[in-house]
Write an enzyme that holds these catalytic residues in place. Structure first.
Site, PDB file in Angstrom:
ATOM      1  N   ASN A   1      77.104  22.880   9.537  1.00  0.00           N
ATOM      2  CA  ASN A   1      78.149  21.981  10.043  1.00  0.00           C
ATOM      3  C   ASN A   1      79.217  22.698  10.881  1.00  0.00           C
ATOM      4  O   ASN A   1      80.167  22.078  11.340  1.00  0.00           O
ATOM      5  CB  ASN A   1      78.808  21.213   8.887  1.00  0.00           C
TER       6      ASN A   1
ATOM      7  N   ARG B   1      74.637  13.303  -0.612  1.00  0.00           N
ATOM      8  CA  ARG B   1      74.106  13.632   0.713  1.00  0.00           C
ATOM      9  C   ARG B   1      72.599  13.869   0.632  1.00  0.00           C
ATOM     10  O   ARG B   1      72.113  14.497  -0.320  1.00  0.00           O
ATOM     11  CB  ARG B   1      74.784  14.876   1.272  1.00  0.00           C
TER      12      ARG B   1
ATOM     13  N   SER C   1      90.604  17.508   6.143  1.00  0.00           N
ATOM     14  CA  SER C   1      89.688  18.123   7.108  1.00  0.00           C
ATOM     15  C   SER C   1      88.810  17.114   7.859  1.00  0.00           C
ATOM     16  O   SER C   1      89.315  16.311   8.620  1.00  0.00           O
ATOM     17  CB  SER C   1      88.854  19.143   6.348  1.00  0.00           C
TER      18      SER C   1
ATOM     19  N   ASP D   1      88.892  23.913  11.193  1.00  0.00           N
ATOM     20  CA  ASP D   1      88.226  25.058  10.560  1.00  0.00           C
ATOM     21  C   ASP D   1      86.718  25.029  10.812  1.00  0.00           C
ATOM     22  O   ASP D   1      85.989  25.870  10.287  1.00  0.00           O
ATOM     23  CB  ASP D   1      88.556  25.171   9.056  1.00  0.00           C
TER      24      ASP D   1
END
Ligand code: G16
Length: 541
Positions: free
Chosen positions: A382, A515, A66, A288
């Protein structure tokens, strides 16, 4: 009980297990492509077992990493109704992927066969597809070997976007049902989307759109859709369409780049289609996700860039759908699902209008929470998301349609067509793109009018490399750390010092990093906060 042990044992040595522990994470297994062959072989076997556990219904396997960089790859399983793999199967996949020897592998597989009492009554069926990464074909060969060892029926989807595979799986399993989901082919997917779009949009003219295809599989999906739509229905300029050119996928372009860097794809200043006011969007590597943006001045000026991310898409969709639901007069509850990454301003905006749920990162968590509403709008900041219409909602809409008139009938008709156009199995960049275009044209809004709904709090995202990211454990929908021990208290102290400050830390489930997210009333504060928290993370691990 059913397990072709000899065939599996014979095929296994060609796919030696790497010296690395793999975990079925946020979106399946994801790591460097060169260590994934054994996992793909084994997932071919597990997918066949999963299919057997569902009486031979088709399940899916998608080879993609992805949004990750091109050298990464991954594999994830799609369940029979086109949804993410049932959570109780994730640890089974992890155990199978990490079995050190062929004997251990057979033992783990036998455990699954015994636990689910699988016999050979049904033929397992697996649909598989892959993205444009150069590493994908070899990994697909490994899947085929696993499927062969299991004697499974397989359907090759070929090069597809992840949401297209989800579509194929559900369509394959509903062929005989009173309401088939659609024709189980790539063309069937395009036709379903295109027909629903034409039904919803009617004569509305959507704004022109510049699409960054991330140099990935979204390029051919976009072309496929445009080919099926009546000529000139959409005014689209496709950029970053270099499929197959090594090193290009997601490189300086794509939804993740634009969202995390908060700027245009590299080189956009030289593109004639990129003009102030023009609506633009970026897909990610497997299409996606989608984020939108526009310029208020020259492309060379960073201050003229404005992002319309997943939160803005959620607000646009929730507002519009809530208006339609209100017009129908039906008692349907519309709710919105977000994660900790949702901008504080978006949460405040939405909270004033609809109920909100906050979940952990990962489409699977949001999807599940959205199912609790009659109409559940879910988007990650996102750009990953979709809208779900519950069976109860669909029944009520269809029944009400029978004797509705005027504005009420129009709202019902539109909601029913939107429920077809929206890919409800998973976030889908193409379907979400159409949704945004439909709403903007209905509202007669341009990018700026959409953006004016609320003003994002300045925010920053950072990645920190650590030795062992599993040390970082979270609670409260990943908004707080429980480990390492004193880190959360230190973060709290930094956040308290910042007006409208918020920050959190979580281990990525798709990349080898931790993150860090921070937001604040001022961009310098957001910048400083993300830096300070990142430093804390680095020094604590
Ligand atoms: C995947 C998941 C998303 C998630 C993203 C980042 O996206 O499907 O739900 O937000 O990874 O996850 P993490 O922060 O855990 O790395 P994609 O587009 O890469 O499939």
């Amino acid at each position: 009980m059913y397990l072709p042990e000899h065939e599996i044992a014979d095929a296994s040595p060609a796919f030696p297990k790497p010296d690395q522990r793999l975990v079925y994470g946020t979106a399946g297994f994801r790591t460097k492509a060169d260590v994934l062959a054994s996992t793909c072989f084994r997932m071919g076997i597990v997918a066949a077992l999963r299919s057997l556990s569902l009486d031979g219904a088709a399940v899916g396997l998608m080879v993609t990493a992805s949004h990750n960089p091109e050298p990464d790859n991954g594999i994830k399983m799609v369940d029979s109704m086109g949804q993410m793999l049932a959570p109780e199967w994730e640890p089974l996949c992890t155990a199978v992927a990490n079995a050190e020897t062929v004997d251990e592998l057979i033992r783990e597989l036998r455990r699954i066969v015994d636990a689910f009492r699988l016999d050979g009554t049904n033929e397992p069926h697996v649909v598989y597809a892959w993205d444009t990464r150069p590493s994908s074909p070899a990994l697909v060969d490994a899947i085929r070997a696993g499927l062969r060892a299991m004697g499974a029926k397989s359907t090759e989807g070929g090069l597809l976007t992840t949401p297209q595979l989800h579509y194929l799986v559900l369509a394959s399993n509903t062929l005989q049902s009173p309401k088939p989901f659609g024709e189980p082919t790539e063309q069937g997917y395009y036709r379903k989307l295109a027909d629903a779009y034409v039904a919803v949009a009617g004569d509305r003219r959507p704004p022109p759109l510049v699409v960054d295809c991330a140099n990935g599989v979204g390029t051919r999906a976009l072309q496929g859709l445009l080919h099926v739509l009546p000529p000139n229905t959409l005014e689209i300029t496709a950029l970053r369409t270099a499929v197959g050119e090594r090193g290009q996928l997601n490189a300086g372009c794509g939804a993740d780049f634009v969202k995390t860097q908060q700027r245009l794809p590299n080189g956009y200043a030289d593109e004639s289609a990129v003009q102030p006011g023009t609506l633009m969007c970026s897909f990610d590597g497997d299409a996606d996700r989608i984020v939108f943006y526009y310029l208020t001045g020259p492309a060379s000026d960073p201050a003229s860039f404005h992002l319309l991310d997943g939160d803005k898409i959620a607000s646009l969709a929730a507002d519009y759908l809530a208006d339609l639901v209100k017009t129908t007069g039906l008692p349907l509850q519309l709710g919105c699902v977000q994660t900790a990454y949702a901008n504080g301003a978006s949460t405040a905006y939405l909270e004033a209008k609809v109920p909100i749920t906050c979940t952990k990162t990962g489409v699977k968590h949001l999807h599940h929470a959205a199912e609790q509403y009659d109409v559940g709008v879910y988007f990650e900041a996102n750009g990953h998301g979709t809208v779900l219409f519950s069976p109860r909602a669909m029944e009520q809409l269809e029944q009400a349609m029978a004797n509705a008139e005027g504005a009420k009938a129009a709202a019902l008709r539109e909601l029913l067509s939107l429920a077809v156009m929206i890919n409800q199995t998973v976030g889908d960049a193409l379907s979400d793109m159409l949704l945004v275009l439909v709403i903007l044209s209905a509202r007669a809004w341009d990018a700026r009018a959409w953006d004016a709904c609320y003003t994002d709090l300045p925010n920053r995202l950072a990645k920190v490399s650590v030795r062992d990211r599993t040390v970082f454990q979270t609670t409260d929908a990943e908004r707080r750390l429980t480990s390492p021990a004193t880190l959360q208290a230190q973060i709290d102290e930094l956040v308290r010092a910042v007006p409208s400050g918020r920050a959190f830390v979580r281990p990525s489930g798709t990349e080898d990093c931790v993150r860090v997210y921070a937001e604040a009333a001022g961009s310098e504060d957001a910048e400083r906060l993300v830096r300070q928290v990142s430093e804390l993370v680095s020094s604590s691990a």
